[in-house]
Design a protein around this motif. Structure first.
Motif, short mmCIF file in Angstrom:
data_model
loop_
_atom_site.label_atom_id
_atom_site.label_comp_id
_atom_site.label_asym_id
_atom_site.label_seq_id
_atom_site.Cartn_x
_atom_site.Cartn_y
_atom_site.Cartn_z
N GLN A 8 3.16 4.98 -10.65
CA GLN A 8 2.65 3.63 -10.42
C GLN A 8 3.53 2.88 -9.42
O GLN A 8 3.03 2.22 -8.50
N ARG A 47 2.51 1.71 -5.55
CA ARG A 47 2.69 0.33 -5.05
C ARG A 47 3.43 0.35 -3.72
O ARG A 47 3.06 -0.36 -2.78
N ARG A 83 1.09 1.61 -1.00
CA ARG A 83 0.11 0.57 -0.66
C ARG A 83 0.76 -0.49 0.23
O ARG A 83 0.16 -0.94 1.20
N GLN A 84 1.99 -0.88 -0.11
CA GLN A 84 2.70 -1.86 0.72
C GLN A 84 2.96 -1.31 2.11
O GLN A 84 3.00 -2.07 3.08
N ASN A 131 -7.68 2.08 -6.19
CA ASN A 131 -7.04 0.77 -5.96
C ASN A 131 -7.87 -0.30 -6.64
O ASN A 131 -8.99 -0.59 -6.22
N GLU A 177 -6.57 -3.41 -7.22
CA GLU A 177 -6.03 -4.73 -6.89
C GLU A 177 -7.12 -5.59 -6.27
O GLU A 177 -7.88 -5.15 -5.42
#
Length: 172
Positions: A113, A117, A120-121, A167, A169
């Protein structure tokens, strides 16, 4: 706290020890061969980026990110033709926990996880993982981390279960 640090030449002997452990050897290749691949990464001859993941300041395992587009013209693609079925902009992730006594404690899920992250950043939308379907401990952890089987590829990838991180988010 989970952190990631790039693998260095100094880490290679430790990785060989980890890779020789039964819980690694069951799912990875021969330790000397596998550490040779990591050496190629560290020396810049392979674009895969290797990391040691740390939990509360202690080295707890290995994680790497590889780029689908960079693997398409390699021997790896000859061994795994399903690579050609993946989006070329996707990245793949592999990980293993150093010590067997740390298995089934949620560490792999949490590390994955955190790594997702980070990816993705860094701008990656398509994140793939490819466990052996017989490795149910890993498959379960990956599902908990948000990965799901790619329906169009089920049954087309031999000893790899292709999963993609979903994803969520910004989704209500």
């Amino acid at each position: 706290m989970i952190t990631f640090r790039p693998v260095t030449h100094e880490d290679l002997p430790t990785l060989e020890i980890w890779m020789a452990r039964p819980h690694w050897r069951k799912w990875w290749g021969e330790p000397i061969e596998e550490s040779g691949y990591v050496r190629e990464m560290v020396e810049g001859r392979d674009t895969t980026l290797p990391f040691i993941f740390r939990l509360d300041g202690l080295d707890k395992g290995y994680i790497q990110v590889w780029y689908v587009k960079d693997q398409l013209e390699t021997d790896f693609a000859k061994d795994y033709p399903w690579l050609n079925l993946l989006p070329h902009e996707a990245v793949g992730v592999d990980l293993s926990i150093a010590d067997e006594e740390d298995l089934s404690k949620g560490i792999g899920t949490r590390v994955l996880q955190a790594f997702v992250r980070k990816l993705r950043q860094d701008g990656y939308d398509r994140i793939i993982i490819d466990p052996d379907p017989a490795n149910q401990r890993a498959v379960k952890a990956y599902r908990k981390a948000g990965f799901r089987e790619i329906p169009d590829l089920l049954g087309k990838t031999d000893d790899s279960l292709l999963m993609e991180h979903m994803n969520t988010e910004g989704v209500s």
